[in-house]
Design a protein around this motif. Structure first.
Motif, mmCIF file in Angstrom:
data_model
loop_
_atom_site.group_PDB
_atom_site.id
_atom_site.type_symbol
_atom_site.label_atom_id
_atom_site.label_comp_id
_atom_site.label_asym_id
_atom_site.label_seq_id
_atom_site.Cartn_x
_atom_site.Cartn_y
_atom_site.Cartn_z
ATOM 1 N N GLY A 1 -0.242 7.650 -3.278
ATOM 2 C CA GLY A 1 -0.909 7.450 -2.016
ATOM 3 C C GLY A 1 -0.874 5.996 -1.636
ATOM 4 N N THR A 2 -2.011 5.445 -1.336
ATOM 5 C CA THR A 2 -1.994 4.161 -0.666
ATOM 6 C C THR A 2 -2.783 3.101 -1.410
ATOM 7 O OG1 THR A 2 -3.825 4.968 0.616
ATOM 8 C CG2 THR A 2 -1.669 5.145 1.594
ATOM 9 N N PRO B 1 0.792 -1.232 0.000
ATOM 10 C CA PRO B 1 0.000 0.000 0.000
ATOM 11 C C PRO B 1 0.821 1.276 0.000
ATOM 12 C CG PRO B 1 -0.143 -1.077 2.117
ATOM 13 C CD PRO B 1 0.542 -2.018 1.217
ATOM 14 N N GLN B 2 2.061 1.204 0.414
ATOM 15 C CA GLN B 2 2.872 2.415 0.284
ATOM 16 C C GLN B 2 3.965 2.127 -0.699
ATOM 17 O OE1 GLN B 2 2.534 5.353 1.168
ATOM 18 N NE2 GLN B 2 4.520 6.188 0.668
ATOM 19 N N TRP C 1 -7.734 15.749 -3.760
ATOM 20 C CA TRP C 1 -7.077 16.820 -3.023
ATOM 21 C C TRP C 1 -6.185 17.688 -3.885
ATOM 22 C CZ3 TRP C 1 -6.337 11.795 -0.558
ATOM 23 C CH2 TRP C 1 -5.299 11.053 -1.111
ATOM 24 N N LEU C 2 -6.010 17.336 -5.141
ATOM 25 C CA LEU C 2 -5.179 18.210 -5.970
ATOM 26 C C LEU C 2 -5.998 19.284 -6.660
ATOM 27 C CD1 LEU C 2 -2.685 15.705 -7.522
ATOM 28 C CD2 LEU C 2 -2.216 17.504 -5.942
ATOM 29 N N ARG D 1 -11.880 17.487 0.113
ATOM 30 C CA ARG D 1 -10.738 16.617 0.349
ATOM 31 C C ARG D 1 -10.838 15.297 -0.409
ATOM 32 N NH1 ARG D 1 -11.585 20.280 3.864
ATOM 33 N NH2 ARG D 1 -9.970 21.051 5.248
ATOM 34 N N VAL E 1 -6.362 -3.440 -4.529
ATOM 35 C CA VAL E 1 -7.018 -3.542 -3.229
ATOM 36 C C VAL E 1 -7.252 -2.121 -2.734
ATOM 37 C CG1 VAL E 1 -6.871 -4.422 -0.896
ATOM 38 C CG2 VAL E 1 -5.802 -5.659 -2.760
ATOM 39 N N MET E 2 -8.492 -1.777 -2.582
ATOM 40 C CA MET E 2 -8.809 -0.408 -2.194
ATOM 41 C C MET E 2 -9.244 -0.356 -0.742
ATOM 42 S SD MET E 2 -10.952 0.373 -5.519
ATOM 43 C CE MET E 2 -10.351 -0.221 -7.054
ATOM 44 N N GLY E 3 -9.443 0.838 -0.274
ATOM 45 C CA GLY E 3 -9.985 1.012 1.065
ATOM 46 C C GLY E 3 -8.979 1.485 2.078
ATOM 47 N N TYR E 4 -7.697 1.626 1.681
ATOM 48 C CA TYR E 4 -6.712 2.125 2.637
ATOM 49 C C TYR E 4 -6.920 3.607 2.933
ATOM 50 C CZ TYR E 4 -4.123 -2.192 2.468
ATOM 51 O OH TYR E 4 -3.761 -3.499 2.578
ATOM 52 N N MET E 5 -7.680 4.275 2.104
ATOM 53 C CA MET E 5 -7.923 5.704 2.330
ATOM 54 C C MET E 5 -9.425 5.969 2.456
ATOM 55 S SD MET E 5 -6.592 8.512 2.956
ATOM 56 C CE MET E 5 -5.148 7.594 3.385
ATOM 57 N N HIS E 6 -10.176 4.927 2.802
ATOM 58 C CA HIS E 6 -11.621 5.120 2.911
ATOM 59 C C HIS E 6 -11.932 5.904 4.170
ATOM 60 C CE1 HIS E 6 -15.868 4.494 2.621
ATOM 61 N NE2 HIS E 6 -15.885 3.977 3.817
ATOM 62 N N ARG E 7 -12.561 7.079 3.976
ATOM 63 C CA ARG E 7 -12.801 7.938 5.116
ATOM 64 C C ARG E 7 -14.285 8.128 5.387
ATOM 65 N NH1 ARG E 7 -8.159 12.400 3.892
ATOM 66 N NH2 ARG E 7 -9.087 12.572 1.861
#
Lengths: 390, 166
Positions: free
Chosen positions: A44-45, A37-38, A92-93, A89, A63-69
């Motif tokens: 990002g992740t 993920p990094q 973010w760019l 956000r 695999v997603m969801g490491y930045m799910h807010r």
């Protein structure tokens, strides 16, 4: 038994066995590689599980969801003006561009329309945030292919765009400037001339990138014919934005959508590229920055005077109903589906963000490519993790 | 450097070591969310240029890093990876928590999937507030950390309060 026949049989068996031995020696073991993920080559992740056969990718699975807010759930407990703070956000760019479709959808439900000047300011900031977004991509893709210099240039010139956004909105990154019925403030004094200087700078940055990156032989070798996405496959996967335009589909919501921005009053062009490879995606985005500069220049010349806020109540309650508005954001099509029950807060908000669909094509497009091309393809698809996971 | 950690080294040698550590902070970029771009602006842009402070943002692995900048939202799915990254770094190691999300959850204080503060999983040396903090704020955090390293005594390293950039 006939001796001659048995000798033949023996040699046949020997040949078979040696073939089998060669096959065993040449056969490579499958290997599972975790990109992320990094990972320096991801924005990002994002984590991509790649199964390799030698240098070749057998299968790739994001695999997603490491930045799910949890934006969609959070919007249910925020009032309408507070939601723009959050949705800034997502991508973010190009933060300002995230607010616009949400505000437009809320305006449609409330049946208010922003005054002309507010719409022009909105469009100017919308395009400036696109420039701020894509300029970084132009440097970042080069750095992922091994050229370090362009990213320094990108950061250098992006700062000037951010300065302009900051001097209007007060926020370098997350403006939170759009309001239901208009924009928060008018343009500051001297802004128009300063922005023109910045546009000159961005145009010269585009020239620089054209010489330094697009004309570079190494860059061309690593991107031309790599990761070709045919138009019908791209459309089937829901690709949008520059990713689908670089496959030859002439589709831009700024021209075709007809939402509450004033792109239809400006003179500009939708760029497409027939190839659909990584190079095309870079090239189309480069041209789009130029078009955005052109648009902002026209807006600065033609911006009308007048009020910047329509008449809206002090405490915003949106009447019951449903609305869906989508706009052509820097990464592709972004839409908000708002269901209101007449409350201070939305009942439900569904966010359609571009990167989620753009990244969903990775298992298809990464199949069978070589490992170095994975980086080139991922970089050129250009996703932002906040925009994927939300 | 077991001697240093026990505080058994003579004073001048400790000072020399501290000065060397201060000006060769290798920082691992742990870009997570929006703040990663501001961190990138601080590290990679000619305007802010962190290398003039002796901070080198190019280690290929956390095992070569002295400092990590946790920049952005740490989600519950990401938290184990953050913890593992921290454990891989060699001592003495420092952590800068950049942005409101990493400090306390920030705008996602009531989200179901966000870790409210990276200090729940790893010890933090410097808090940089802001959403996102300007690159200048991150540089200020790094300078304050360098000042602390210069006068650091390894014996009471873990007894000090974290720095908060104001």
């Amino acid at each position: 038994m006939n001796t001659e026949a048995s000798a033949q049989q023996l040699s046949y068996i020997e040949n078979q066995a040696s073939d089998a031995r060669v096959n065993i020696e040449l056969e490579t073991e499958g290997m599972t590689l975790n990109l992320g993920p990094q990972h320096p080559a991801t924005h990002g992740t994002l984590r991509i599980i790649v199964r390799l056969d030698g240098e070749q990718v057998v299968s790739a699975e994001p695999v997603m969801g490491y930045m799910h807010r949890g934006y969609e759930k959070l919007t249910e407990v925020r009032t309408y003006p507070q939601v723009t703070t959050l949705v800034n956000r997502i991508d973010w760019l190009g933060s300002f561009a995230n607010e616009v479709p949400f505000i437009l959808a809320a305006e449609r439900l409330m049946e208010v329309e922003a005054p002309a000047r507010a719409q022009w300011i909105r469009t100017a900031l919308f395009e400036l945030s696109r420039i701020a977004n894509v300029v970084l991509f132009l440097g970042d893709m080069a750095v992922q292919l091994g050229a370090t210099t362009p990213v320094f240039y990108a950061f250098r010139d992006r700062e000037f765009v951010l300065n302009q956004i900051e001097s209007v909105t007060g926020g370098r990154f997350h403006p939170n400037f759009d309001r239901i019925g208009g924009v928060k403030d008018d343009l500051p004094k001297g802004w128009i001339q300063e922005t023109k200087d910045v546009l000159v700078r961005i145009n010269s940055f585009c020239e620089e990138m054209e010489d330094l990156v697009v004309g570079n032989e190494i860059f061309q070798t690593r991107t031309r014919g790599i990761g070709i996405i045919p138009a019908d496959t791209g459309l089937a996967y829901g690709l949008s934005g520059a990713n689908i335009r670089s496959s030859g589909v002439d589709w831009d919501l700024r021209r075709d959508g007809g939402v509450g921005l004033i792109h239809d009053q400006l003179d500009w062009k939708v760029w497409t590229h027939p190839d659909g490879d990584s190079f095309a995606r870079y090239w189309v985005r480069l041209q789009e920055v130029r078009e955005s500069c052109k648009m902002v220049g026209q807006i600065l010349d033609g911006i009308p005077s007048g009020p910047i806020m329509a008449k809206v109540p002090r405490i915003i309650k949106v009447p019951p109903g449903e609305a869906y508005v989508e706009t052509e954001n820097p990464l592709g099509i972004m839409g908000y589906y708002i269901i209101s029950k007449g409350d201070l807060v939305p009942y439900r908000v569904k966010i359609r963000s571009a990167s989620f669909n753009n990244v969903s094509i990775t298992p298809w497009v990464l199949k069978g490519v070589y490992v170095p091309d994975v980086i080139s393809i991922l970089a050129s698809l250009y996703f932002i993790l906040g925009d994927i996971d939300r | 450097m077991g001697l240093v950690e026990n505080g058994k080294l003579p004073g001048p040698l400790t000072t020399l070591l501290n000065i060397s550590r201060k000006y060769s902070l290798w920082v691992y970029q742990w870009g997570l969310a929006c703040c990663a771009i501001e961190m990138g602006a601080a590290f990679a842009s000619p305007r802010y240029d962190v290398m003039r402070l002796g901070v080198i943002p190019f280690p290929a692995s956390p095992r070569q890093a002295d400092l990590v900048v946790i920049s952005g939202t740490v989600t519950d799915k990401m938290a184990p990876a953050v913890r593992r990254l921290y454990e891989q770094m060699p001592e003495p190691k420092y952590v800068i928590s950049m942005g409101s999300c990493a400090n306390c959850g920030g705008p996602y204080w009531d989200s179901y999937s966000v870790t409210k503060g990276v200090d729940q999983i790893i010890p933090v040396d410097v808090y940089v507030p802001g959403c996102p903090p300007r690159p200048e704020a991150l540089l200020e955090g790094i300078v304050l950390l360098q000042e602390r390293i210069a006068s650091e005594d390894m014996t009471d390293r873990w007894n000090r309060d974290p720095i908060v950039v104001t």
